[in-house]
Design a protein around this motif. Structure first.
Motif, PDB file in Angstrom:
ATOM      1  N   UNK A 309      66.534  80.096  23.949  1.00 35.60           N
ATOM      2  CA  UNK A 309      66.277  80.971  22.795  1.00 35.60           C
ATOM      3  C   UNK A 309      66.418  82.436  23.191  1.00 35.60           C
ATOM      4  N   UNK A 310      65.805  82.821  24.302  1.00 38.37           N
ATOM      5  CA  UNK A 310      65.912  84.215  24.741  1.00 38.37           C
ATOM      6  C   UNK A 310      67.331  84.526  25.215  1.00 38.37           C
ATOM      7  N   UNK A 311      67.988  83.560  25.854  1.00 39.26           N
ATOM      8  CA  UNK A 311      69.353  83.786  26.317  1.00 39.26           C
ATOM      9  C   UNK A 311      70.312  83.974  25.140  1.00 39.26           C
ATOM     10  N   UNK A 312      70.071  83.235  24.056  1.00 39.50           N
ATOM     11  CA  UNK A 312      70.886  83.412  22.849  1.00 39.50           C
ATOM     12  C   UNK A 312      70.667  84.802  22.252  1.00 39.50           C
ATOM     13  N   UNK A 313      69.405  85.229  22.213  1.00 39.77           N
ATOM     14  CA  UNK A 313      69.105  86.556  21.664  1.00 39.77           C
ATOM     15  C   UNK A 313      69.640  87.675  22.553  1.00 39.77           C
ATOM     16  N   UNK A 314      69.724  87.430  23.863  1.00 38.66           N
ATOM     17  CA  UNK A 314      70.356  88.392  24.769  1.00 38.66           C
ATOM     18  C   UNK A 314      71.763  88.733  24.264  1.00 38.66           C
ATOM     19  N   UNK A 315      72.458  87.704  23.781  1.00 38.59           N
ATOM     20  CA  UNK A 315      73.840  87.882  23.307  1.00 38.59           C
ATOM     21  C   UNK A 315      73.864  88.458  21.893  1.00 38.59           C
ATOM     22  N   UNK A 316      73.144  87.818  20.974  1.00 38.05           N
ATOM     23  CA  UNK A 316      73.222  88.160  19.554  1.00 38.05           C
ATOM     24  C   UNK A 316      72.764  89.577  19.218  1.00 38.05           C
ATOM     25  N   UNK A 317      71.821  90.108  20.000  1.00 37.98           N
ATOM     26  CA  UNK A 317      71.238  91.406  19.650  1.00 37.98           C
ATOM     27  C   UNK A 317      72.008  92.591  20.219  1.00 37.98           C
ATOM     28  N   UNK A 318      73.062  92.332  20.983  1.00 46.28           N
ATOM     29  CA  UNK A 318      73.849  93.431  21.512  1.00 46.28           C
ATOM     30  C   UNK A 318      74.691  94.056  20.394  1.00 46.28           C
ATOM     31  N   UNK A 319      74.993  95.343  20.509  1.00 43.67           N
ATOM     32  CA  UNK A 319      75.587  96.093  19.393  1.00 43.67           C
ATOM     33  C   UNK A 319      76.813  95.459  18.738  1.00 43.67           C
ATOM     34  N   UNK A 320      77.804  95.057  19.525  1.00 43.97           N
ATOM     35  CA  UNK A 320      79.035  94.528  18.929  1.00 43.97           C
ATOM     36  C   UNK A 320      78.794  93.187  18.235  1.00 43.97           C
ATOM     37  N   UNK A 321      77.959  92.333  18.842  1.00 37.30           N
ATOM     38  CA  UNK A 321      77.648  91.046  18.211  1.00 37.30           C
ATOM     39  C   UNK A 321      76.892  91.252  16.897  1.00 37.30           C
ATOM     40  N   UNK A 322      76.015  92.224  16.896  1.00 35.22           N
ATOM     41  CA  UNK A 322      75.262  92.527  15.674  1.00 35.22           C
ATOM     42  C   UNK A 322      76.205  93.065  14.599  1.00 35.22           C
ATOM     43  N   UNK A 323      77.076  93.971  15.015  1.00 36.52           N
ATOM     44  CA  UNK A 323      78.045  94.561  14.090  1.00 36.52           C
ATOM     45  C   UNK A 323      78.957  93.492  13.491  1.00 36.52           C
ATOM     46  N   UNK A 324      79.308  92.513  14.301  1.00 36.80           N
ATOM     47  CA  UNK A 324      80.226  91.454  13.879  1.00 36.80           C
ATOM     48  C   UNK A 324      79.683  90.669  12.687  1.00 36.80           C
ATOM     49  N   UNK A 325      78.361  90.570  12.571  1.00 34.72           N
ATOM     50  CA  UNK A 325      77.759  89.783  11.497  1.00 34.72           C
ATOM     51  C   UNK A 325      77.824  90.478  10.143  1.00 34.72           C
ATOM     52  N   UNK A 326      78.176  91.761  10.161  1.00 38.80           N
ATOM     53  CA  UNK A 326      78.218  92.537   8.915  1.00 38.80           C
ATOM     54  C   UNK A 326      79.575  93.217   8.788  1.00 38.80           C
ATOM     55  N   UNK A 327      80.161  93.130   7.620  1.00 39.75           N
ATOM     56  CA  UNK A 327      81.520  93.637   7.435  1.00 39.75           C
ATOM     57  C   UNK A 327      81.584  95.155   7.464  1.00 39.75           C
ATOM     58  N   UNK A 328      80.529  95.809   6.943  1.00 40.78           N
ATOM     59  CA  UNK A 328      80.571  97.268   6.895  1.00 40.78           C
ATOM     60  C   UNK A 328      80.178  97.887   8.233  1.00 40.78           C
ATOM     61  N   UNK A 329      80.626  99.102   8.455  1.00 37.95           N
ATOM     62  CA  UNK A 329      80.298  99.830   9.679  1.00 37.95           C
ATOM     63  C   UNK A 329      78.818 100.181   9.665  1.00 37.95           C
ATOM     64  N   UNK A 331      75.445 102.157  11.340  1.00 36.59           N
ATOM     65  CA  UNK A 331      74.978 103.234  12.206  1.00 36.59           C
ATOM     66  C   UNK A 331      74.001 102.634  13.218  1.00 36.59           C
ATOM     67  N   UNK A 332      73.667 103.402  14.251  1.00 33.15           N
ATOM     68  CA  UNK A 332      72.721 102.923  15.261  1.00 33.15           C
ATOM     69  C   UNK A 332      71.372 102.593  14.622  1.00 33.15           C
ATOM     70  N   UNK A 333      70.948 103.417  13.672  1.00 35.19           N
ATOM     71  CA  UNK A 333      69.662 103.186  12.998  1.00 35.19           C
ATOM     72  C   UNK A 333      69.698 101.893  12.189  1.00 35.19           C
ATOM     73  N   UNK A 334      70.822 101.644  11.509  1.00 35.25           N
ATOM     74  CA  UNK A 334      70.945 100.409  10.722  1.00 35.25           C
ATOM     75  C   UNK A 334      70.961  99.184  11.637  1.00 35.25           C
TER      76      UNK A 334
END
Length: 371
Positions: A309-329, A331-334
């Motif tokens: 679970x933590x190893x999966x979150x290590x990957x998913x929470x990184x900036x590019x992976x997070x950005x990938x889940x949303x089509x729009x650009x 910001x760091x705050x978002x």
């Protein structure tokens, strides 16, 4: 082929097992090779780089291990695609900056990856979960032996394989492992360990290699010398050093639980509390707190929950992976807001940590099982 349809899903990737994987997250062996009588990528003009790419790429694609591989020129990958590959530790940050004349060939199970026209014409690497340096070396050595019959490498009888950077001259091998060392960090023993490792001629770097910090208490240990020592000897030497670091980390965890259990519980409990309740959190803070939760999983403080679970979150929470889940650009705050939402959702089923590891007596850590 779409790289995102090809890559192993993070949840599946996080479940991969290997020897000593509670401490050694992955093993890697990389070889640097260049084509004879051709300018190194950093000096070559675009037509020369394209020619080299067209020469190397088919040779790699026809390796038996690369059947069904993902093969693409770097200029056909978006900036986000490249950053996701960096976050998965499949390509270097330097290769992510490349475009026309550079390429990537990655096999199905992500155990073999070939970067074409990075710093050298060819940088091939074998990756394995846990402590499997010897297995990674055997895999990449086999691929290299086949390629050497198809490609004319730049080689000198006096010094060995010629490389763009003098530090890779000779064997061109870089052997490394990614280690999770929260016990040594909490026990304030990490600096003496790093100094000892450096004295042995090995390098200790951060999460993404040279010039990066050790986010999430994750450190990369690798050889520095590639000249004058056989590849198998380098692999063997690093394997022995890693076994000693594993022992030091296990001892640090056991001693902390025995002598400072409240301090350990406090760090892990606070990490869980923030991750399970935060509504805005940065990538850096998330990595550091997930590291403590991962330690808690290993120590049995989260019964019924798995380290994956933590190893999966290590990957998913990184900036590019997070950005990938949303089509729009974003910001760091978002990203910080969405990251917190994601982590809270994933931790819904995880109960708060218990104050005593299951299967322990008086706060002492169970003896680690042999792997």
């Amino acid at each position: 082929m779409n790289i995102h349809e090809f890559l192993i899903p993070p949840a599946e990737s996080a479940r991969r097992k290997g020897p000593h994987d509670r401490i050694v997250m992955s093993s890697r062996v990389r070889l640097a090779r260049n084509i004879r009588d051709a300018a190194f990528p950093g000096w070559a003009k675009k037509p020369e780089r394209v020619r080299i790419l067209d020469q190397i790429r088919p040779a790699v694609e026809t390796l038996p291990e690369m059947r069904g591989a993902f093969s693409e020129s770097m200029d056909n990958l978006s900036t986000l695609d490249k950053q996701i590959l960096v976050e998965r530790h499949l390509i270097s940050r330097e290769h992510a900056a490349k475009s026309a004349g550079s390429g990537l060939v990655l096999n199905r199970d992500e155990s073999l990856c070939f970067m074409i026209n990075e710093e050298d014409h060819l940088r091939m690497q074998a990756l394995r979960p846990g402590l499997q340096l010897k297995q990674a070396w055997m895999a990449i050595d086999q691929a290299d032996s086949v390629l050497e019959k198809r490609l004319e490498y730049a080689f000198s009888q006096d010094v060995g394989y010629l490389t763009a950077c003098p530090t890779n001259l000779g064997t061109g091998i870089r052997v490394s492992a990614m280690l999770h060392l929260p016990g040594l960090v909490l026990a304030e023993q990490i600096n003496p360990i790093i100094q000892s490792v450096n004295k042995l001629g090995l390098a200790v770097r951060g999460l993404y290699g040279e010039g990066t910090e050790a986010l999430g208490n994750v450190f990369q240990v690798s050889n520095q010398m590639t000249l004058g020592e056989a590849e198998s000897a380098i692999v063997e030497r690093l394997d022995k050093v890693l076994s000693q670091i594993i022992e030091h980390e296990e001892n640090a965890r056991g001693t902390l639980l025995e002598k400072k259990p409240k301090m350990v519980y406090n760090h892990i409990g606070r990490a869980y509390g923030i991750l399970a309740n935060a509504h805005s959190i940065s990538s850096k803070e998330t990595m550091n707190l997930l590291s403590l939760m991962r330690l808690g999983m290993d120590l049995g403080l989260f019964p019924g929950s798995d380290r994956s679970l933590t190893d999966e979150l290590f990957i998913l929470t990184q900036p590019a992976h997070l950005q990938r889940q949303y089509s729009e650009k974003l910001s760091a705050e978002e990203r910080d807001l969405l990251r917190a939402d994601m982590v809270r959702e994933h931790l819904k089923a995880v109960s708060r940590p218990i104050s005593k590891p299951s299967g322990s007596e008086g706060g002492k850590l169970d003896k680690p099982e042999k792997q």
